[in-house]
Enzyme design. Structure first.
Site, mmCIF file in Angstrom:
data_model
loop_
_atom_site.group_PDB
_atom_site.id
_atom_site.type_symbol
_atom_site.label_atom_id
_atom_site.label_comp_id
_atom_site.label_asym_id
_atom_site.label_seq_id
_atom_site.Cartn_x
_atom_site.Cartn_y
_atom_site.Cartn_z
ATOM 1 N N HIS A 100 -30.650 26.706 74.670
ATOM 2 C CA HIS A 100 -30.045 26.278 75.937
ATOM 3 C C HIS A 100 -28.659 26.917 75.959
ATOM 4 O O HIS A 100 -28.015 27.048 74.910
ATOM 5 C CB HIS A 100 -29.816 24.768 76.004
ATOM 6 C CG HIS A 100 -31.032 23.914 75.805
ATOM 7 N ND1 HIS A 100 -31.524 23.602 74.568
ATOM 8 C CD2 HIS A 100 -31.827 23.271 76.706
ATOM 9 C CE1 HIS A 100 -32.565 22.815 74.704
ATOM 10 N NE2 HIS A 100 -32.785 22.595 75.988
ATOM 11 N N ASP A 103 -26.192 25.126 73.841
ATOM 12 C CA ASP A 103 -26.361 25.132 72.375
ATOM 13 C C ASP A 103 -25.524 26.241 71.765
ATOM 14 O O ASP A 103 -24.966 26.089 70.685
ATOM 15 C CB ASP A 103 -27.804 25.451 71.936
ATOM 16 C CG ASP A 103 -28.849 24.587 72.561
ATOM 17 O OD1 ASP A 103 -28.541 23.439 72.884
ATOM 18 O OD2 ASP A 103 -29.996 25.075 72.711
ATOM 19 N N GLU A 267 -45.798 21.239 74.922
ATOM 20 C CA GLU A 267 -45.249 20.702 73.663
ATOM 21 C C GLU A 267 -46.104 19.562 73.123
ATOM 22 O O GLU A 267 -46.474 18.646 73.854
ATOM 23 C CB GLU A 267 -43.813 20.214 73.913
ATOM 24 C CG GLU A 267 -43.193 19.550 72.703
ATOM 25 C CD GLU A 267 -41.683 19.370 72.835
ATOM 26 O OE1 GLU A 267 -41.018 20.255 73.416
ATOM 27 O OE2 GLU A 267 -41.182 18.349 72.352
ATOM 28 N N ASP A 295 -44.296 24.642 72.499
ATOM 29 C CA ASP A 295 -43.261 24.042 71.672
ATOM 30 C C ASP A 295 -43.993 23.289 70.574
ATOM 31 O O ASP A 295 -44.621 22.257 70.814
ATOM 32 C CB ASP A 295 -42.361 23.104 72.491
ATOM 33 C CG ASP A 295 -41.165 23.838 73.079
ATOM 34 O OD1 ASP A 295 -41.109 25.084 72.953
ATOM 35 O OD2 ASP A 295 -40.282 23.174 73.660
ATOM 36 N N ASP A 306 -39.880 10.821 71.445
ATOM 37 C CA ASP A 306 -40.022 12.229 71.100
ATOM 38 C C ASP A 306 -39.387 12.462 69.723
ATOM 39 O O ASP A 306 -38.216 12.811 69.628
ATOM 40 C CB ASP A 306 -39.239 13.000 72.199
ATOM 41 C CG ASP A 306 -39.698 14.413 72.404
ATOM 42 O OD1 ASP A 306 -40.708 14.809 71.808
ATOM 43 O OD2 ASP A 306 -39.032 15.134 73.174
ATOM 44 N N ASP A 308 -40.093 14.717 67.512
ATOM 45 C CA ASP A 308 -39.900 16.154 67.227
ATOM 46 C C ASP A 308 -39.970 16.487 65.741
ATOM 47 O O ASP A 308 -39.088 17.158 65.192
ATOM 48 C CB ASP A 308 -38.544 16.631 67.775
ATOM 49 C CG ASP A 308 -38.537 16.755 69.286
ATOM 50 O OD1 ASP A 308 -39.626 16.781 69.892
ATOM 51 O OD2 ASP A 308 -37.440 16.831 69.867
ATOM 52 N N ASP A 338 -39.819 23.470 68.322
ATOM 53 C CA ASP A 338 -38.921 22.498 68.957
ATOM 54 C C ASP A 338 -39.001 21.240 68.084
ATOM 55 O O ASP A 338 -39.567 20.223 68.476
ATOM 56 C CB ASP A 338 -39.369 22.232 70.393
ATOM 57 C CG ASP A 338 -38.344 21.421 71.172
ATOM 58 O OD1 ASP A 338 -37.357 20.982 70.550
ATOM 59 O OD2 ASP A 338 -38.534 21.220 72.379
HETATM 60 C C1 XLS Z 1 -37.133 17.900 75.293
HETATM 61 C C2 XLS Z 1 -37.627 19.252 75.406
HETATM 62 C C3 XLS Z 1 -36.546 20.306 75.315
HETATM 63 C C4 XLS Z 1 -37.046 21.607 75.889
HETATM 64 C C5 XLS Z 1 -35.973 22.575 76.211
HETATM 65 O O1 XLS Z 1 -37.883 16.965 75.047
HETATM 66 O O2 XLS Z 1 -38.630 19.458 74.472
HETATM 67 O O3 XLS Z 1 -36.131 20.465 74.004
HETATM 68 O O4 XLS Z 1 -37.971 22.220 75.055
HETATM 69 O O5 XLS Z 1 -35.105 22.104 77.164
HETATM 70 NI NI NI Z 2 -39.523 21.319 74.147
HETATM 71 NI NI NI Z 3 -39.447 17.541 73.478
#
Ligand code: XLS
Ligand code: NI
Ligand code: NI
Length: 436
Positions: A100, A103, A267, A295, A306, A308, A338
């Site tokens: 982003h 970032d 994702e 992702d 989330d 991740d 991600d």
């Molecule tokens: C958030 C998203 C974010 C996107 C990019 O949940 O996964 O990280 O991949 O903005």
């Molecule tokens: Ni994402």
């Molecule tokens: Ni996400």
């Protein structure tokens, strides 16, 4: 200066190695289905989690030990992080990264200041890309962290905020182009609602579609050739995100004439939150010729947010790769991690373990999926299961040569349908297990 002084370049050493800092399955130049693994997988490191993740959570302070961070959001720190990132990605043999705007560079006091800071960092990123050959898989704009986006960005009730978001995306597309980015991602951020009593949903969705068309117009006008990708997510941060899942996004794309402009970045954790499997989300997107990129992470079935986590489940990666191989790969998209290390995994070396694990899990999934495809087992099962459509009345229906009256006449004559076959799900699951 080296930021990971104790870590050598990660090499493929095969499944029997005792080295924790080696690939057991990811062998970048190994050929699978006629292509190099690195071309099929196109791994990317996510700048936000890997280089900006602090371990902060709603219950506690940052935990990550990052010797290169000076605790500020200064331009110097941002410039130093570029060195950290490229050393990390080179050592990991990661061919791509994603970011982003916020970032990679801190936000200034005004839009003009933010843009100028961004340009400075981008210049350095460009030089590092040139030095290492590492490429940008996608860029995006952070339209959710700054308080101005509390009501959303492209769906904000505040037209000035919409304009600010547009300016930010304009610049983000421009720097993505400058860095040769292969794609540009739109994840909905705060585009959604918490309560319909104060929300004009129809108006917000119209605005969101207009925003994407304007972004496309701008991309065209500057000659940006990257693929636009919408990233579905059902909830978080809002109660109801507009880009709920693959099917919802495809409906939005079609309703607003965005076919051919936007594909999807799917994702895993978002699929889980939507109550779908990742394989379902990928298949829905792929069937619409809209699976652009993924992702790669994983959520937790017991937790409704989330998380991740890095993907390590071989069933998951096999299922992903079955869909991806069936459509001939993801390029110009790729597999972006991600994903973030757990708050308790606070040492820099944990970043390597995490990515090595994810890359190996996907490489294994790729090899397993390729073996399943080579033997044609699933293909044969599916072909056999639908054989009544390959001739006779089935073929007539598919060709549009049978009306309801024809079907009635057919059945009146025949009396009863041919008997059904067993679905054989348990046998098929056993067969898949033989490949794992
Ligand atoms: C958030 C998203 C974010 C996107 C990019 O949940 O996964 O990280 O991949 O903005
Ligand atoms: Ni994402
Ligand atoms: Ni996400």
């Amino acid at each position: 200066m080296a930021y990971f002084p104790d870590i050598e370049r990660i090499q493929f050493e095969g499944p029997t190695t005792k080295n924790d800092l080696a690939f057991r399955h990811y062998n970048p130049d190994e050929i699978v289905e006629g292509k190099k693994m690195k071309e099929l997988l196109r791994f990317a490191v996510a700048y936000w989690h890997t280089f900006r993740g602090t371990g902060v959570d709603p219950f506690g302070a940052p935990t990550m030990q990052r010797p290169w961070e000076d605790g500020t959001d200064s331009v110097d720190n941002a410039l130093r992080r570029v060195d950290v990132a490229f050393e990390f990605m080179e050592k990991l043999q990661a061919p791509f990264y994603c970011f982003h705007d916020r970032d990679i560079a801190p936000e200034g006091a005004t839009l003009a200041e933010s843009n100028a800071i961004l340009d400075r960092i981008v210049e350095k990123l460009k030089a590092e890309q040139k030095r290492t050959g590492i490429k940008l898989l996608w860029g995006t704009a952070n339209l959710f962290s700054n308080p101005r986006y509390m009501h959303g960005a492209a769906t904000s009730c505040n037209a000035d905020v919409y304009a600010f978001a547009a300016a930010q995306v304009k610049k983000a597309i421009e720097v993505t182009k400058e860095l040769g980015g292969a794609n540009y991602v739109f994840w909905g951020g705060r585009e959604g609602y918490h309560n319909l009593y104060n929300t004009d949903m129809r108006r917000e969705l119209d605005h969101l579609a207009k925003f994407l068309h304007l972004a496309h117009d701008h991309a065209k006008s500057i000659g940006f050739k990257g693929q636009f990708l919408i990233e579905p997510k059902p909830k978080e941060p809002t109660k109801h995100q507009y880009d709920f899942d693959s099917a919802t996004c495809l409906n939005f794309i079609r309703q607003y004439g965005l076919e051919g402009i936007c594909k999807l970045n799917v994702e895993t954790n978002h699929a889980t939150l939507a109550g779908h499997t990742m394989m379902h989300e990928l298949q829905v997107a792929s069937d619409a010729d809209a699976l652009g990129s993924i992702d790669a992470n994983t959520g937790d079935l017991m937790l409704g947010w989330d998380t991740d986590q890095f993907p390590t489940d071989i069933y998951l990666t096999t299922q992903c790769m079955l869909v991806i191989l069936a459509q001939g790969g993801l390029a110009p998209g790729g597999v972006n991690f991600d994903a973030k290390v757990r708050r308790e995994s606070f040492e820099p070396v944990d970043l390597f373990h995490a990515h090595i694990g994810g890359m190996d899990a996907f490489a294994r999934g790729l090899k397993i999926a390729a073996a399943i495809r080579k033997d044609g087992v699933l293909k044969d099962i599916v072909k056999h299961r639908y054989r009544s459509w390959d001739g006779g009345i089935g073929k007539k229906i598919e060709k549009g040569k049978a009306s309801f009256a024809d079907l009635e006449a057919y059945m009146l004559k025949k009396g009863n349908p041919d008997p059904n076959d067993s679905g054989r799900q348990e046998l098929i699951e056993n067969i898949i297990n033989r490949y794992l």
